[in-house]
Design a protein around this motif. Sequence first.
Motif, PDB file in Angstrom:
ATOM      1  N   TYR A   1       0.863  -1.314   0.001  1.00  0.00           N
ATOM      2  CA  TYR A   1       0.060  -0.031   0.126  1.00  0.00           C
ATOM      3  C   TYR A   1       0.849   1.080  -0.099  1.00  0.00           C
ATOM      4  O   TYR A   1       1.762   1.301   0.996  1.00  0.00           O
ATOM      5  CB  TYR A   1      -0.802  -0.016   1.144  1.00  0.00           C
ATOM      6  CG  TYR A   1      -1.526  -1.269   1.464  1.00  0.00           C
ATOM      7  CD1 TYR A   1      -2.669  -1.630   0.618  1.00  0.00           C
ATOM      8  CD2 TYR A   1      -1.198  -2.199   2.351  1.00  0.00           C
ATOM      9  CE1 TYR A   1      -3.550  -2.796   0.667  1.00  0.00           C
ATOM     10  CE2 TYR A   1      -1.936  -3.445   2.510  1.00  0.00           C
ATOM     11  CZ  TYR A   1      -3.071  -3.777   1.620  1.00  0.00           C
ATOM     12  OH  TYR A   1      -3.682  -4.796   1.832  1.00  0.00           O
ATOM     13  N   ILE A   2       0.753   2.026  -0.959  1.00  0.00           N
ATOM     14  CA  ILE A   2       1.466   3.397  -1.192  1.00  0.00           C
ATOM     15  C   ILE A   2       0.560   4.670  -1.240  1.00  0.00           C
ATOM     16  O   ILE A   2      -0.206   4.458  -1.855  1.00  0.00           O
ATOM     17  CB  ILE A   2       2.396   3.265  -2.175  1.00  0.00           C
ATOM     18  CG1 ILE A   2       3.455   2.099  -2.401  1.00  0.00           C
ATOM     19  CG2 ILE A   2       3.077   4.344  -2.253  1.00  0.00           C
ATOM     20  CD1 ILE A   2       4.288   1.872  -3.447  1.00  0.00           C
ATOM     21  N   ASP A   3       1.070   5.360  -0.477  1.00  0.00           N
ATOM     22  CA  ASP A   3       0.085   6.667  -0.583  1.00  0.00           C
ATOM     23  C   ASP A   3       1.335   7.731  -0.570  1.00  0.00           C
ATOM     24  O   ASP A   3       2.490   7.678  -0.239  1.00  0.00           O
ATOM     25  CB  ASP A   3      -0.429   7.058   1.013  1.00  0.00           C
ATOM     26  CG  ASP A   3      -1.700   6.248   0.945  1.00  0.00           C
ATOM     27  OD1 ASP A   3      -2.200   5.861   0.055  1.00  0.00           O
ATOM     28  OD2 ASP A   3      -2.124   6.326   2.041  1.00  0.00           O
ATOM     29  N   SER A   4       0.816   8.900  -1.416  1.00  0.00           N
ATOM     30  CA  SER A   4       1.862   9.798  -1.771  1.00  0.00           C
ATOM     31  C   SER A   4       1.313  11.105  -2.012  1.00  0.00           C
ATOM     32  O   SER A   4       0.245  11.261  -2.138  1.00  0.00           O
ATOM     33  CB  SER A   4       2.703   9.435  -2.924  1.00  0.00           C
ATOM     34  OG  SER A   4       1.825   9.494  -3.958  1.00  0.00           O
ATOM     35  N   HIS A   5       1.966  12.298  -2.090  1.00  0.00           N
ATOM     36  CA  HIS A   5       1.367  13.549  -2.434  1.00  0.00           C
ATOM     37  C   HIS A   5       2.679  14.117  -3.398  1.00  0.00           C
ATOM     38  O   HIS A   5       3.737  13.816  -3.317  1.00  0.00           O
ATOM     39  CB  HIS A   5       0.980  14.612  -1.581  1.00  0.00           C
ATOM     40  CG  HIS A   5       2.052  14.842  -0.410  1.00  0.00           C
ATOM     41  ND1 HIS A   5       2.396  13.969   0.669  1.00  0.00           N
ATOM     42  CD2 HIS A   5       2.891  15.912  -0.552  1.00  0.00           C
ATOM     43  CE1 HIS A   5       3.497  15.001   1.108  1.00  0.00           C
ATOM     44  NE2 HIS A   5       3.637  16.037   0.517  1.00  0.00           N
ATOM     45  N   LYS A   6       2.148  15.070  -3.964  1.00  0.00           N
ATOM     46  CA  LYS A   6       3.077  15.824  -4.976  1.00  0.00           C
ATOM     47  C   LYS A   6       3.740  17.061  -4.229  1.00  0.00           C
ATOM     48  O   LYS A   6       2.668  17.632  -3.566  1.00  0.00           O
ATOM     49  CB  LYS A   6       2.489  16.189  -6.423  1.00  0.00           C
ATOM     50  CG  LYS A   6       2.477  14.853  -7.289  1.00  0.00           C
ATOM     51  CD  LYS A   6       2.687  15.416  -8.537  1.00  0.00           C
ATOM     52  CE  LYS A   6       2.825  14.095  -9.521  1.00  0.00           C
ATOM     53  NZ  LYS A   6       1.864  13.237  -9.634  1.00  0.00           N
ATOM     54  N   GLU A   7       4.789  17.308  -4.435  1.00  0.00           N
ATOM     55  CA  GLU A   7       5.219  18.456  -3.772  1.00  0.00           C
ATOM     56  C   GLU A   7       6.178  19.334  -4.868  1.00  0.00           C
ATOM     57  O   GLU A   7       6.881  18.756  -5.584  1.00  0.00           O
ATOM     58  CB  GLU A   7       6.403  18.079  -2.762  1.00  0.00           C
ATOM     59  CG  GLU A   7       6.921  19.063  -1.988  1.00  0.00           C
ATOM     60  CD  GLU A   7       7.960  18.212  -0.879  1.00  0.00           C
ATOM     61  OE1 GLU A   7       7.358  18.010   0.431  1.00  0.00           O
ATOM     62  OE2 GLU A   7       8.966  18.087  -1.267  1.00  0.00           O
ATOM     63  N   THR A   8       6.036  20.592  -4.683  1.00  0.00           N
ATOM     64  CA  THR A   8       6.463  21.488  -5.664  1.00  0.00           C
ATOM     65  C   THR A   8       8.079  22.158  -5.114  1.00  0.00           C
ATOM     66  O   THR A   8       7.772  22.481  -3.817  1.00  0.00           O
ATOM     67  CB  THR A   8       5.758  22.720  -6.146  1.00  0.00           C
ATOM     68  OG1 THR A   8       4.206  22.323  -6.466  1.00  0.00           O
ATOM     69  CG2 THR A   8       6.145  23.344  -7.420  1.00  0.00           C
ATOM     70  N   LEU A   9       9.052  22.068  -5.707  1.00  0.00           N
ATOM     71  CA  LEU A   9      10.131  22.344  -5.389  1.00  0.00           C
ATOM     72  C   LEU A   9      10.475  23.503  -5.884  1.00  0.00           C
ATOM     73  O   LEU A   9      10.103  23.890  -7.389  1.00  0.00           O
ATOM     74  CB  LEU A   9      11.428  21.398  -5.762  1.00  0.00           C
ATOM     75  CG  LEU A   9      11.361  19.908  -5.122  1.00  0.00           C
ATOM     76  CD1 LEU A   9      12.227  19.163  -5.459  1.00  0.00           C
ATOM     77  CD2 LEU A   9      11.325  20.356  -3.359  1.00  0.00           C
TER      78      LEU A   9
END
Lengths: 179, 385, 333, 438
Positions: free
Chosen positions: D84-92
């Motif tokens: 199970y993988i959860d993630s979010h996008k992050e702006t660098l």
Amino acid sequence: MPATKVAAQDALGRVQAALGDKAVEPQVNFGQVDIACAPEHLVEVASILRDDPGLSCRFFTFLSAVDRSEFGDEGQGLEVLVHLYSPDHVLHVNIHVPVNPAAPVCPTLTGVFWGASWHERETREMFGIHFSGHPNLTNLYLPEDFEGHPLLKSFKLPSRLIKEWPGAKDPDEAAAGGR
Amino acid sequence: MAVAPGVRDASEVAEEISSGRLVTEEMLLNVGPQHPATHGVFRLLATIDGEKLVDAEPVIGYMHRGYEKLVEQRDYRQITNLVSRMDWLSNIQNELPLAMAVESLMEIEVPPRAQYLRVIMCELNRILNHLMFFASFGAELGAITPTFYAFREREDIQMAMEAATGGRMHFGFFRPGGLKEDVPRGFIAQALKGVRQVIDRLPDYENLLLGNEIFKQRTIGVGVLEKEVAYSYGVSGPIARGSGIDFDVRKDEPYLVYDQFDFQVSTAPNGDCFDRFWVLVHEVVESAKIVEQAFEGLPSGPVMGKVPRVVQAPVGEIYVRSENSLGELGMYLISDGDRRPYRLKIRTPSYNNVSALGHVLRDTFVSDMIAILGSFFFVLGDIDR
Amino acid sequence: MPEIALTAWQILLVKVLVILTIVPVGALAGGYAEHKVMAHLQHRLGPMYPGGFHGWATTLADGLKFLYKEDIVPDAADRKVFSLAPAAIFVPVLMIYLVIPIDRNLIVEDLDVGIFYLLAVGSISTIGVLMAGWSSANKYALIGALRSAAQLIAYELPIVLSAAVVAMYAGSLSVIDIVEKQNFPFAIWPPGIGLIAFLVFTTGAVAEMTRVPFDMPVAESEIITGPFTEYTGMRYIFSHMFAEMGHMVAFAGIGVTLFLGGYKPIIPWSPLEVVPGVIWFGLKFALMIFLFLWIRPTFPRVREDQLQKFAWKFLIPVSLVLVLAMGAWVLYV
Amino acid sequence: MAVDERKLSDARKLSDARKSGFGLGLLKGMAVTLKHLFKHNTVIQYPDEKQDLPPRTRGVIALKEENCTVCMLCARECPDWCIYIDSHKETLPPKRAGGRPRKRNVLDRFAIDYSLCMYCGICVEVCPYDALFWSREFEYSEYDIRQLTHEKERLADWMTTVLPPPELEQGADLPGQPAAAAASATVEATGARPANLTSSAVEARPEQAATAPREGSFTTEPARPASSLPPQEQKRETSPEDAQPAPGLDTEVKAAQGLPGATTQPEPEVTLGAGRAAESVTQPADTAQVGSDATSAPEGQPPQKTPSVAAEPAVTAAEPVSQAGLRNLGGQAPVARPSTEPAGVAEDPEAAYRRVLQEQASRGSSPQVAEARAKVARVKAERGMARTATPAPATAPVQSAPQATPTEPEPSGAPEAQGPAPEPGPVAPTADEDRTDG
């Protein structure tokens, strides 16, 4: 007796000679003879294959079925698949027996090969094909109150439906159940 | 003499016995699903008359997992790991026909090193399997010691397999096109050590079991499987060879590189428990010979052929078989060009072998039933799939 | 040393208490020996943890575990018979110990009919086994009980006959007399007869104990300990474990007494007399036990009909011939 | 040799075996068990002593969190759907002033449900960024089934127990070999990896440095676009792509380098070959190559003597280089593979047969062995599979320290000529002698 391998084309010739027009579309597929035959000829064909000295397919390999309803774009019907093998000539024969998907019936092979009994029971519960003349056509694997025929393509595997696919990257994919 | 109603007078019974009119009743004995001699969840409905077995019907299905349905939902690499669990004593051999079927459809060339390593691993696995049945057959006849000796011999080979594949039972090592990876350093030494140990100590074990008079009494002439019956049921492997059938896929239709090795097919003509067991023990030696030869000729090079990133077998049908430890393991693969098989019929050796059991068990003794069950070398997972 | 005057009853009480402690302790020790000897014959270590040193307390711990287990009586079982059967099996085993001389004076009761008593008491257990098998309301137990009864009766005869050979040689039925009469152990002298009688006795004893290779009545891979399938907890160890071990210890004692010269040195040589009889008895006893333990892991088991054939067609004729030969020896040599 | 002295499917022997031995068999059996009473024991008292499991053991999966790019490959490939993988996008912020802001995936949750896992190892196999590893640990049973779901912290803890992969057996194809270009790309990629690995040896995992196995392994999903990757990942991402040799290039390059892959031609599938044409291409390069290698493998030498003057310095020389970063992947420093055959080019099959037969006879092998080996030699000669002195490349000793003794070549020659002590491989079995009877 040491087995002497027969070339595939030679085997095809022998099968054709022995079966005549009972074998439909005989061909060689990966070194094995493939024939199709009507259900009413199956017992006769199997007996000839077993008893013909040039073939002597005495070894009963397996009997099963294939549901081709989702094969390709248009789909095809349901067929019983019998594989016989000749240990003396190292010769394989695949018999494809198309049956009517609406009311699938096929004569039993238990009179020709004793080993067919279990295979036919399994095929009946998995595909719903009735083998007329079988002495004891009860379920082999499934409980008696099981509904449906699991190996038919119309039978969907519930375990893949109830759980959300964890490999989905976005909600759309997850809803589609993954693969 | 006053007798309770419904109870017959003793003299009456005595008269019935002497005149042969006494009606005895047969007893239905349920052997299994949980029984030490069935090594697995297997049930035998036995009708017995005293110590005599009048009829016996094997009942299977307690471990049915629906492999043929499951594989339709999985791609080929996942199936490799799935079929490995079918026959849990000859795992790596289960993976072989699948890999061969896909390779044939896709016309993938398997590098020679991979072929040699496959042969080696299959034969090591065969030795492991046969030692296991050597152990269990003894245990079923009441000789408990062979179990421990056999497990000790298995250990070195088992460790070699584990070092190479990472798994102790479920190896998951064959891939369409070759092997998952090459074997680690020390594998050859370890495997050879194990194999030689087995061969060195085998005479001891033959003294312990095969030469034992009690063992002979229990097995010779017991549970005879006739040649024609074996054909009719599709019985293969050591059991068929114990009935005098010279049937070995490795010789008849050599796959991999089996045609390069010098080995014999052990057969025995009598078809009883003793002959089946004799064949089993002697196949260990033949497998050891193959392993030694294969290690000697092991070429260097890659272990993976040129396989596309996505394994998709083209449309086609093929039946591929290999000589599993217990007989012919065949897979009929129908592909519609997808990553997953359209249909994969798995023809397992134990299934056909055990279907002949009812025939053999008729008119034997209850004690013979155990000997016959033991000598039919079956794995429940292989029967039920 | 002051004389302690004890009445006959008090002496008897002490003796009985000694027996009542010796038998369970002997069975526990026998069980431990079986664990360890069998393990080493099978290339294992056996129990290593309970008690610390080489698992010496294993059987003790096992016994305690069994004490704590639930005592289950199947619904369909004949409750009274089911509960009584273990006692009927175990008590006769205790009674055997009354007449085994560990030393010249270390015997509970030197009966005139020692041997007969020994053999008569030993066969009472059969009834207990039948009771257990019948009352369990289990098909496996029933098969086991019937096999057991048939087997115990069949193998009783060779034992009796081989003991009779010894009694003929000694001219007495008292066990003390028998030991005293053996200048050489009976298994060595008279040549041939003694040795064969000893082998017949050992075979019969293994069968009476229902141990491999004659364990068809309790074959665990076949009828799952037969008559004792339904027993649990304390009843199980009394009816099966203790009875088997108790029998083994008892038969080893009888074997030593009748055939190996009991508490006397292995050869009649006076310097050896210095060693106390208990030691000699212990040594021979350990040898017998080891023989029993050694046979078990080596052999497969014999089939029921073969077992009967072996007794009636081989062992009994052989022992009858032995009786004749012994008669001739006593008369003419 | 014990194997062949026993002539087996000999009916006479079976009939002998079926005869009664009049009780002699019983005594023999008793002798066997008695013999074992005095043997040393090989039992391992498990909780106190533990078996030395091989590095590849599939015990538990360890996660190297900083390597995970949330590509979801593992979760998608898992047959049991237990990852199970959860993630979010992050702006660098952009790297340079005026550049575009970059996006990257941040891992929120990574969990493996070990109550579902079938330990097939596909996730570890498919992970393109080497975030998953197998560890040998196996003692993590729980009273509650829910505890068997290991979250990313627990999975990361297992990283401390990950062992470096074992060296490969003699004759194995080295990772990174197919193209010389790939080798350099690999080195670059490896060098660019984050330095905070728990075990430095992990870094040299063949799968990482390797580009060749990537080609062989199959993924059902295309690798994700490089643009979405952080810089160091981007660099690594390119390497498998770049190194992907065109079909056919593989063999050519190998042939030029004299690598084993070229000299041994894949054989057609024997069983199934009827439906297809057997492609057999003979490489002209291999003859010359083999011929030149003949010097390092003198004829008829017993295997233990074979790694002679020529071979040994080569190995030692190879080590520091490989230590430096797997740079020496070309064809240099061949470890002479012990061989009993002359390095002749195309030998006449019959001659090979006779020669091997003679050799074996002079060595004292039993007739069956000799014949078997001779037959093998003949078949090989027929197929043009020169098994002689194949220049097995210097197996890059991944974690060998500089002071390590030169690796001995695996004795893969004639079994009876093999040295008494098998090479201590990574398996290190517990020998009988190690164990005393308790």
